[in-house]
Scaffold this active site. Structure first.
Site, mmCIF file in Angstrom:
data_model
loop_
_atom_site.group_PDB
_atom_site.id
_atom_site.type_symbol
_atom_site.label_atom_id
_atom_site.label_comp_id
_atom_site.label_asym_id
_atom_site.label_seq_id
_atom_site.Cartn_x
_atom_site.Cartn_y
_atom_site.Cartn_z
ATOM 1 N N TYR A 192 3.795 83.386 50.649
ATOM 2 C CA TYR A 192 5.157 82.830 51.222
ATOM 3 C C TYR A 192 6.248 83.845 50.915
ATOM 4 O O TYR A 192 7.008 83.882 51.969
ATOM 5 C CB TYR A 192 5.482 81.486 50.389
ATOM 6 N N TYR A 243 18.052 73.869 59.477
ATOM 7 C CA TYR A 243 18.180 72.880 58.247
ATOM 8 C C TYR A 243 18.973 71.690 58.581
ATOM 9 O O TYR A 243 18.477 70.834 59.349
ATOM 10 C CB TYR A 243 18.960 73.793 57.385
#
Length: 307
Positions: A192, A243
């Site tokens: 990641y 977001y």
């Protein structure tokens, strides 16, 4: 190659307006390798489905892609496992910060969507299980779609994220406790952090996103996603890509988009073009101040949006 001449004066006008804008936000301070970026930097590129591309400002300057990569890992995994992915991650806006632990507690370890950190960890985990190297698969895809074999990981940024990655580790361990992570957490986190550390330019990312404007067709003419899957990715970008400011972004810009805390934002006009803007100064929700403003001006000046 230059894009349609209708875009050239638009991008130049936007760049001039951005240059006159006094407030540009602040770079991401919690990742030390990004904190020193100049908030006055700005670049913007537009790519047409045939691969033509044009840009202004720092459009050829590489920057840290960060969460923008979540779009590409989502597409790569969705192409492999189809709807089975959605049993492990949702498709709803979170309404909470991108690194929040709160929702996982009462939703039994199933992240709300693939673009918050928890959801992206799940997608990376599943892609890694299917490929043996999720970050490498992502990088190969970006190199092929952008036509830039020089794209790579920024070791400094990856190390910086790992050193300050306790919240992501907590998210991964929490989901593992619910059986929603397959790989060992340290392996997943390494994948990641490398994924998020990719350095690419506005030109690279505008071109690499082209498959979403071409309804799932890659640059070489092969199909990555079905037309329906490409629609799904664009839809999740529109509702979850910025977001907990996705509603405001849809209101102002009117395009599927995905931001990253490196200051980049990609956006898609299905069937017409893809865009990438970069301005490292962020607002309080982690989105590029100049980038959102530039995309708003683009859709206003061109009339191109999904609405």
């Amino acid at each position: 190659m230059a894009a349609s001449t209708t875009f050239e004066p638009v991008l130049e006008r936007i760049a001039e307006e951005v240059e006159r804008t006094p407030g540009r936000g602040r770079p991401a301070g919690y990742i030390p390798a990004l904190a020193a970026r100049d908030p006055r930097s700005f670049g913007m590129a537009v790519a047409e489905p045939d691969g033509s591309v044009y840009g202004v400002g720092d459009w050829r300057r590489p920057f840290s892609v960060q969460s923008i990569t979540k779009v590409f890992t989502l597409a790569l995994d969705l192409a492999r496992e189809g709807d089975a992915l959605w049993e492990h991650v949702g498709r709803e806006p979170s309404g909470n910060p991108f690194n929040s632990l709160v929702q996982l507690e009462y939703e039994d370890g199933i992240p709300r969507n693939p673009f918050i950190n928890a959801g992206a960890l799940v997608v990376t985990d599943r892609l890694h299980t299917r490929t043996g190297d999720a970050a490498g698969e992502l990088l190969a895809f970006l190199r092929a779609e952008s036509g830039n074999p020089g794209l790579g990981f920024d070791v400094e940024v990856a190390a910086s994220e790992e050193a300050h990655g306790n919240r992501n580790a907590a998210l991964a361990h929490f989901m593992a406790s619910y059986g929603n992570i397959d790989n060992p957490v340290p392996v997943l986190l390494d994948q990641y952090f490398r994924q998020c550390s990719v350095a690419a330019s506005c030109a690279d990312l505008a071109l690499a996103t082209g498959f979403l404007a071409r309804h799932g067709i890659r640059a070489d003419g092969t199909r990555l996603l079905s037309r329906s899957q490409a629609k799904q990715v664009n839809a999740v970008m529109l509702t979850c890509g910025t977001y907990d400011a996705a509603g405001e972004f849809a209101y102002r810009v009117g395009l599927p988009g995905k931001s990253g805390v490196g200051g980049g934002i990609i956006a898609v006009v299905p069937g017409r073009c893809t865009l990438c803007v970069w301005g490292p100064g962020l607002d309080e929700r982690g989105n590029s101040v100049a980038g959102v403003a530039a995309l708003e001006r683009f859709t206003t000046l061109t009339g191109l949006s999904v609405f």
